[in-house]
Enzyme design. Structure first.
Site, PDB file in Angstrom:
ATOM      1  N   TYR A 141      45.613  36.916  60.980  1.00  0.00           N
ATOM      2  CA  TYR A 141      45.817  36.500  59.590  1.00  0.00           C
ATOM      3  C   TYR A 141      47.294  36.636  59.228  1.00  0.00           C
ATOM      4  CZ  TYR A 141      40.749  37.362  59.498  1.00  0.00           C
ATOM      5  OH  TYR A 141      39.400  37.382  59.778  1.00  0.00           O
TER       6      TYR A 141
ATOM      7  N   LEU B   6      30.964  33.599  50.167  1.00  0.00           N
ATOM      8  CA  LEU B   6      31.045  32.578  49.118  1.00  0.00           C
ATOM      9  C   LEU B   6      31.401  31.214  49.698  1.00  0.00           C
ATOM     10  CD1 LEU B   6      32.872  34.603  46.312  1.00  0.00           C
ATOM     11  CD2 LEU B   6      30.423  34.368  46.741  1.00  0.00           C
TER      12      LEU B   6
ATOM     13  N   GLY C 194      36.545  38.237  49.980  1.00  0.00           N
ATOM     14  CA  GLY C 194      37.994  38.063  49.883  1.00  0.00           C
ATOM     15  C   GLY C 194      38.453  38.112  48.440  1.00  0.00           C
ATOM     16  N   ALA C 195      39.725  38.467  48.252  1.00  0.00           N
ATOM     17  CA  ALA C 195      40.295  38.502  46.908  1.00  0.00           C
ATOM     18  C   ALA C 195      41.808  38.388  46.994  1.00  0.00           C
ATOM     19  CB  ALA C 195      39.905  39.792  46.182  1.00  0.00           C
TER      20      ALA C 195
END
Length: 311
Positions: free
Chosen positions: A57, A205, A279-280
């Site tokens: 990432y 999501l 995730g955020a």
């Protein structure tokens, strides 16, 4: 926040986990580092103790930011990272779970994360060119040296898990699982439940599709990771998936909750699920994720959602 044991390990993970892919910045649009740091701190302050990342990432950027943010509370959190996806000189990524690469990656991850041990070290993707025995025996050595506490796998099939478990104590499987992507229910999820492994869903999501914020046509930029890699966002399927999201919304409205919370809550109703990787990019998003664990769908509505989103 509720905590669940991860497989047969001693790790008690918060049911909401923090997924730090966006902290790597690359491919996630406008990402503000200070906002990500605040999101990580907010998550910890509200009971989240499971933080998931990978050197893939953002070329290690996600690990570096996470390590910096968690340094003051390192002994109170579970850091899960991965190995085995590497960038080559052409700018493409390749799968490499060889002994040589593991020994290189572990030390780089420890440096990035500013820690001397990793709680859960996961094979990011199966590597068909490396014997699983070689991978697992190398991981066992890292456990013996104290660099790694527990071994996990990600995106493995049942056959690959069976092979891996011959050589090492594999405590968990991390895999794609959400209301729109349920392939793991055919084999991988039941296998983890039967064998006492933790199951860690990622992309709960569907990379934002289950938030209900999307409307046709697709407006994502061509270099957005969702447009590049996620089949749910391809033309044709995108419109069909939006129809399913509308069905999910009918359940959400009865609880007066956002569809995103319903999607996460549905996963938490699955017995083998230990922690859901959410995730955020900012503290508002992580607070929404946390709120998903503060109520429960009825058994009837879990079954209803199963039926509404069945393929």
């Amino acid at each position: 926040m509720e905590k669940r044991r991860l497989g047969n390990s001693n790790l008690m993970a918060s049911v909401i986990g923090f997924g730090a892919w966006a902290a790597g910045k690359a491919g996630w649009g406008n990402v503000d580092e200070q906002e990500i740091m605040e999101a990580i701190q907010t998550a910890y302050d509200h009971g989240v103790n499971f933080f998931d990342t990978a050197p893939f990432y953002g070329f290690g950027e996600s690990e570096r930011i996470l390590g910096k943010a968690l340094k003051p509370v390192r002994d109170k959190v579970i850091i899960a990272t991965k190995f085995g996806l590497v960038w080559n000189e052409k700018g493409d990524f390749v799968k490499d779970a060889s002994r040589k690469n593991i020994l290189r990656e572990i030390d780089q991850s420890l440096k990035n994360l500013n820690t001397d041990y990793i709680d859960l070290y996961q094979v990011h993707w199966p590597d068909d060119q490396t014997p699983i025995e070689e991978t697992m025996e190398t991981l066992n050595e890292l456990v013996e040296k104290g660099k790694v506490r527990y071994i996990g796998v990600s995106n493995f099939s049942v056959e690959q898990m069976e092979e891996a478990r011959k050589y090492a104590n594999v405590v968990s499987l991390q895999s794609l699982y959400n209301l729109l992507q349920r392939d793991v229910e055919k084999a991988e999820y039941p296998y983890t439940e039967k064998n006492g492994m933790g199951f860690i869903p990622y992309s709960p999501l569907a990379q934002g599709l289950l938030t209900g914020k999307f409307t046709p046509p697709i407006t994502l930029s061509s270099n957005d990771v969702r447009r590049q890699f996620n089949p749910l966002f391809q033309e044709g399927r995108f419109e069909e998936n939006l129809k399913k999201v509308e069905k999910i919304r009918t359940v959400a409205e009865r609880y007066n909750k956002p569809t995103a919370q319903v999607a996460v809550n549905w996963l938490l109703a699955k017995p083998a699920v230990t922690t859901v990787i959410t995730g955020a990019k900012n503290k508002e998003q992580i607070m929404q994720n946390i709120a998903s664990s503060e109520w429960k769908l009825t058994g009837e509505d879990v079954a209803r959602l199963d039926k509404l989103t069945a393929v």
